[in-house]
Enzyme design. Structure first.
Site, PDB file in Angstrom:
ATOM      1  N   ALA B 104     -15.734  -3.457   3.663  1.00 20.51           N
ATOM      2  CA  ALA B 104     -15.816  -3.917   2.269  1.00 20.51           C
ATOM      3  C   ALA B 104     -16.833  -5.055   2.130  1.00 20.51           C
ATOM      4  O   ALA B 104     -17.271  -5.345   1.030  1.00 20.51           O
ATOM      5  CB  ALA B 104     -14.452  -4.391   1.798  1.00 20.51           C
ATOM      6  N   LYS B 105     -17.174  -5.720   3.228  1.00 17.70           N
ATOM      7  CA  LYS B 105     -18.167  -6.808   3.226  1.00 17.70           C
ATOM      8  C   LYS B 105     -17.916  -7.793   2.098  1.00 17.70           C
ATOM      9  O   LYS B 105     -18.852  -8.275   1.456  1.00 17.70           O
ATOM     10  CB  LYS B 105     -19.587  -6.234   3.181  1.00 17.70           C
ATOM     11  CG  LYS B 105     -19.898  -5.330   4.389  1.00 17.70           C
ATOM     12  CD  LYS B 105     -21.311  -4.821   4.425  1.00 17.70           C
ATOM     13  CE  LYS B 105     -21.626  -4.009   5.677  1.00 17.70           C
ATOM     14  NZ  LYS B 105     -20.864  -2.770   5.856  1.00 17.70           N
TER      15      LYS B 105
END
Lengths: 314, 314
Positions: B104-105
């Site tokens: 998801a960073k």
């Protein structure tokens, strides 16, 4: 296809101020007239609570400000109920002719960034044809993965008349850790390098107003850097967080504006929507409080901008 | 509360390989036996298509690999249908005793990062009590906003027995733009500075295995940097993207491993799940193809790691 920056500048002029109201659902802190209905555990109930809360905020601020900024993290933390409320919030904001800037700070390698750009700004490919998903005006994105990770978003700006704000110098203390490091080649901070990249990326999406749809996030908490960044990105609109709860003043935020009195929007979230002392506040009192908070912010900012513009070198 | 790194290392030993299968829903590229049912336009149909596709993948890979990595961007691009399928995918992966690493960073200022940490690793505060939301094993996060933006995630690792992979050197060409810049003070690249921060943050979450639950993302596409980063973060588990479609080889990825043959997991997404030439492939043939792809990857990697460990200075 109309240009995002023209749309935003037009709305700022119409409303007479550059205020953005941040929408951060924190169900555990909402007034009791919202949460008292939350007795039964369900996603639909969480959705209704968040949507009802923001309906009041949106009804109040729609005639006053050009834009709102839903922070998707606070929706995401409620899972399915949160996402449904996020969709409701976007819909309600659009119906009230507010510009919608989603604060998501998304970033990934190009093929994945394309999926995020599709989700927020463009269209998803489905068997029955392309379909808009969140279809908001603008999204915040992070430049950590470099230029190729930003390109899909910039292309979406051109293709769909949308905008982005690229993180350049964020408002938190930790922004010093990486963004302030000096590059050994140029001797200049990373944020300067990023500013040059933003200015370059923005060249292709400049509207009739002279401003680009590729903007920058520049915190009100670092006014010295803001002045420098303003000169490096003359055509970029700044999204300025950090005003209010985070300690940035109207005078600090004013340094993000150009001599035409334009070129930035200033966000406040908690200091507009969560300033009540008592969660037993009535709906009517709550709406009045939000209105007063926005009025104060708009007055403070427009005064500080006027002063900054007439004496910019103070 | 068991430790995430112990859980992951245990699962790697049990399965005999460090392969992670990336789950990237691209509805427009799925086999026809999935999309032919997608005639009527609805979120529920999109959900079913994505969930059915991944049920086949998960059934096939569950006995073979320790972990899967859903890339949330590809779910998010389908809006509500995508989020429902994301929840289904997590549930199905857990039922099959796979470690779930969400790519998801995410990144934001501390108070907002806390909301993301609540969503993915911890619990949301609701009137009827705290409630887990996505409740996955691990999430990828970006360090662009600095140390204070990472702390809420690291605290969640300790509190809930979860893990994070912090971006240090990503697999895309653009990773050079910012991550490779040299800091004028130390003369060293930003990724080295980030590696030291990851090693420090990880100190407090070291399991019985000797590995920390605070890991790093290090692309297989930059093997030279991987060797250097391995020595800077001896106790961090690396999540290695870039193997397969992005051009990284098994020998490149092997450089991310320690002399104990452990210390990394290697992801492949498209090169496992989208290698069919003809979308008219049958369900049975598709499952066989996925199985063959995983077998090839596991064999290539375990061979390369064995060679690397016995002759690490080649």
């Amino acid at each position: 296809m109309d240009n995002y920056s023209d749309r935003l500048i037009g709305r700022i002029k119409k409303k007479g101020n550059p205020c953005v109201v941040g929408l951060d659902p924190r169900v555990d802190q909402m007034p009791h007239f919202i949460t008292e209905r939350l007795t039964e555990k369900s996603d639909e109930n969480v959705r209704k609570a968040i949507a009802n809360f923001h309906r009041i905020v949106l009804d109040t601020v729609a005639p006053m400000v050009p834009a709102v900024k839903p922070q998707i993290a606070f929706y995401e933390q409620y899972g399915l109920g949160g996402l449904l409320a996020f969709l409701d919030t976007i819909q309600m904001a659009k119906e009230r002719e507010l510009i919608v800037i989603v604060d998501a700070k998304r970033n990934d390698i190009a093929s994945t960034a394309q999926a995020y750009a599709n989700a927020f700004l463009g269209r998803a490919q489905l068997p029955w044809g392309d379909e808009p998903i969140f279809d908001v005006d603008c999204i915040t994105i992070s430049p950590f993965l470099g230029r190729d990770s930003l390109d899909p978003f910039v292309r979406a700006c051109t293709e769909y008349g949308k905008g982005v704000f690229i993180l350049v110098k964020t408002s938190n203390p930790g922004s010093r850790d990486l963004q302030d490091l000096k590059d050994s080649e140029s001797g200049q901070p990373i944020y300067v390098r990023l500013a040059r990249m933003v200015a370059e990326l923005g060249q292709e999406v400049i509207g009739k107003s002279g401003y680009s749809s590729v903007g920058a996030v520049v915190g009100a908490t670092f006014p010295q850097q803001a002045k420098e960044l303003r000169s490096l990105m003359p055509r970029s609109i700044f999204l300025v967080p950090g005003y209010g709860s985070q300690g940035g003043t109207a005078e600090d935020a004013a340094k993000c504006f150009n001599s035409d009195g334009l070129g930035a929007v200033v966000n406040a979230s908690r200091s507009i929507t969560y300033t009540f002392q008592d969660r037993d506040i009535s709906e009517k009192e709550y709406a009045r409080l939000v209105r007063n908070n926005v009025e104060t912010m708009a007055t403070e900012l427009t005064t500080a901008i006027r002063t900054h513009v007439t004496a910019p070198h103070e």
